[in-house]
Write a protein that holds these residues in place. Structure first.
Motif, PDB file in Angstrom:
ATOM      1  N   VAL A 211     -21.981  24.761 -19.273  1.00 32.41           N
ATOM      2  CA  VAL A 211     -23.198  24.684 -20.059  1.00 32.41           C
ATOM      3  C   VAL A 211     -23.500  23.213 -20.359  1.00 32.41           C
ATOM      4  N   ILE A 212     -24.791  22.848 -20.318  1.00 33.75           N
ATOM      5  CA  ILE A 212     -25.244  21.498 -20.669  1.00 33.75           C
ATOM      6  C   ILE A 212     -26.053  21.642 -21.944  1.00 33.75           C
ATOM      7  N   SER A 213     -25.587  21.020 -23.025  1.00 38.29           N
ATOM      8  CA  SER A 213     -26.201  21.228 -24.329  1.00 38.29           C
ATOM      9  C   SER A 213     -25.786  20.111 -25.285  1.00 38.29           C
ATOM     10  N   PRO A 214     -26.651  19.758 -26.263  1.00 40.38           N
ATOM     11  CA  PRO A 214     -26.233  18.783 -27.267  1.00 40.38           C
ATOM     12  C   PRO A 214     -25.243  19.366 -28.279  1.00 40.38           C
TER      13      PRO A 214
ATOM     14  N   GLU B  90     -12.188  16.810 -25.220  1.00 40.27           N
ATOM     15  CA  GLU B  90     -12.907  15.902 -24.337  1.00 40.27           C
ATOM     16  C   GLU B  90     -12.092  15.657 -23.081  1.00 40.27           C
ATOM     17  N   PHE B  91     -12.775  15.735 -21.936  1.00 39.31           N
ATOM     18  CA  PHE B  91     -12.148  15.509 -20.637  1.00 39.31           C
ATOM     19  C   PHE B  91     -12.221  14.019 -20.327  1.00 39.31           C
ATOM     20  N   TYR B  92     -11.086  13.448 -19.963  1.00 36.04           N
ATOM     21  CA  TYR B  92     -11.038  12.035 -19.605  1.00 36.04           C
ATOM     22  C   TYR B  92     -10.577  11.906 -18.165  1.00 36.04           C
ATOM     23  N   ASN B  93     -11.246  11.060 -17.432  1.00 34.52           N
ATOM     24  CA  ASN B  93     -10.834  10.733 -16.082  1.00 34.52           C
ATOM     25  C   ASN B  93      -9.669   9.744 -16.200  1.00 34.52           C
ATOM     26  N   GLU B  94      -8.546  10.027 -15.577  1.00 40.97           N
ATOM     27  CA  GLU B  94      -7.354   9.191 -15.719  1.00 40.97           C
ATOM     28  C   GLU B  94      -7.625   7.741 -15.303  1.00 40.97           C
ATOM     29  N   GLU B  95      -8.453   7.540 -14.263  1.00 44.91           N
ATOM     30  CA  GLU B  95      -8.786   6.181 -13.829  1.00 44.91           C
ATOM     31  C   GLU B  95      -9.534   5.433 -14.928  1.00 44.91           C
ATOM     32  N   GLU B  96     -10.440   6.116 -15.640  1.00 41.61           N
ATOM     33  CA  GLU B  96     -11.186   5.492 -16.731  1.00 41.61           C
ATOM     34  C   GLU B  96     -10.250   5.062 -17.855  1.00 41.61           C
TER      35      GLU B  96
ATOM     36  N   LEU C  13     -27.154  10.852 -27.533  1.00 39.28           N
ATOM     37  CA  LEU C  13     -25.738  11.199 -27.430  1.00 39.28           C
ATOM     38  C   LEU C  13     -25.188  10.612 -26.139  1.00 39.28           C
ATOM     39  N   ASP C  14     -24.054   9.922 -26.224  1.00 38.51           N
ATOM     40  CA  ASP C  14     -23.367   9.515 -25.005  1.00 38.51           C
ATOM     41  C   ASP C  14     -22.937  10.780 -24.282  1.00 38.51           C
ATOM     42  N   LYS C  15     -23.120  10.813 -22.973  1.00 37.61           N
ATOM     43  CA  LYS C  15     -22.745  11.998 -22.208  1.00 37.61           C
ATOM     44  C   LYS C  15     -21.231  12.134 -22.204  1.00 37.61           C
ATOM     45  N   LYS C  16     -20.758  13.329 -22.576  1.00 36.51           N
ATOM     46  CA  LYS C  16     -19.324  13.611 -22.606  1.00 36.51           C
ATOM     47  C   LYS C  16     -19.087  14.975 -21.963  1.00 36.51           C
ATOM     48  N   ILE C  17     -17.904  15.133 -21.382  1.00 37.33           N
ATOM     49  CA  ILE C  17     -17.518  16.401 -20.771  1.00 37.33           C
ATOM     50  C   ILE C  17     -16.335  16.957 -21.549  1.00 37.33           C
TER      51      ILE C  17
ATOM     52  N   GLN D 110     -21.890  17.612 -22.907  1.00 38.44           N
ATOM     53  CA  GLN D 110     -22.693  17.275 -24.084  1.00 38.44           C
ATOM     54  C   GLN D 110     -23.634  16.132 -23.728  1.00 38.44           C
ATOM     55  N   THR D 111     -24.923  16.348 -23.935  1.00 36.97           N
ATOM     56  CA  THR D 111     -25.920  15.321 -23.685  1.00 36.97           C
ATOM     57  C   THR D 111     -27.169  15.653 -24.488  1.00 36.97           C
TER      58      THR D 111
END
Length: 173
Positions: free
Chosen positions: A11-14, A164-170, A149-153, A26-27
């Motif tokens: 789902v894409i939602s604020p 919150e999902f974090y990309n390990e490279e980030e 809102l900063d886009k977050k997954i 979240q966006t």
């Protein structure tokens, strides 16, 4: 909220979903990130998503946009003495003015010619101005205000909550 897939797994939602999706992106529709730092002449303050301009001051905010798409800049202005413009600066070095407004609440709709828009707030010559609920949205009409809102997954955890999902490279940068 925009649901992707037949089983509503994304789902894409604020706001946080309540229907059990596995992934929440979240966006918001607001593309203009509020800032306390911008190019300026004169004096202004920024707090609580409000720009307070002293008389005669000017600030510029810059947003990345997509060429050929329609956008609407909307805002509330406490007294109507400020000039609000959506501008572009083309490769030839001249300004392209998409629109200008001096009303207390207003909107400027335009089609992007380049990938950057410059939002200009200019205070009146005799009075200070407060401009709030500034929103730039990819839309052909004004839509209700949403904060940026900063886009977050987020992914659903074993307890049914979202993390919150974090990309390990980030994380390792």
């Amino acid at each position: 909220a925009e649901v992707i897939g037949e089983e509503a797994r994304v789902v894409i939602s604020p706001t946080e979903p309540t229907t059990g999706e596995e992934v929440w992106i979240q966006t918001s529709s607001n593309l203009l990130k509020p800032t306390s730092k911008s190019a300026t002449s004169g004096d202004y303050t920024f707090s609580n998503n409000k720009y307070k301009l002293t008389s005669g001051s000017t600030i510029y905010l810059i947003a990345k946009i997509k060429v050929g798409k329609q956008y609407t800049l909307s805002y509330k202005n406490n007294n109507g003495f400020a000039s609000i413009r959506a501008n572009d600066y083309n490769n030839g070095g001249s300004w392209i003015e998409y629109g200008r407004a001096t009303t207390t609440n207003g909107a400027i709709t335009f089609t992007a010619n380049t990938d950057t828009v410059i939002i200009q707030f200019q205070g009146g010559t005799a009075n200070s101005s407060t401009i709030e609920e500034v929103m730039l949205a990819q839309s052909s009409t004004e839509i209700p205000y949403e904060p940026y809102l900063d886009k977050k997954i987020y992914t659903k955890n074993d307890n049914g909550g979202y993390e919150e999902f974090y990309n390990e490279e980030e994380l390792n940068r």
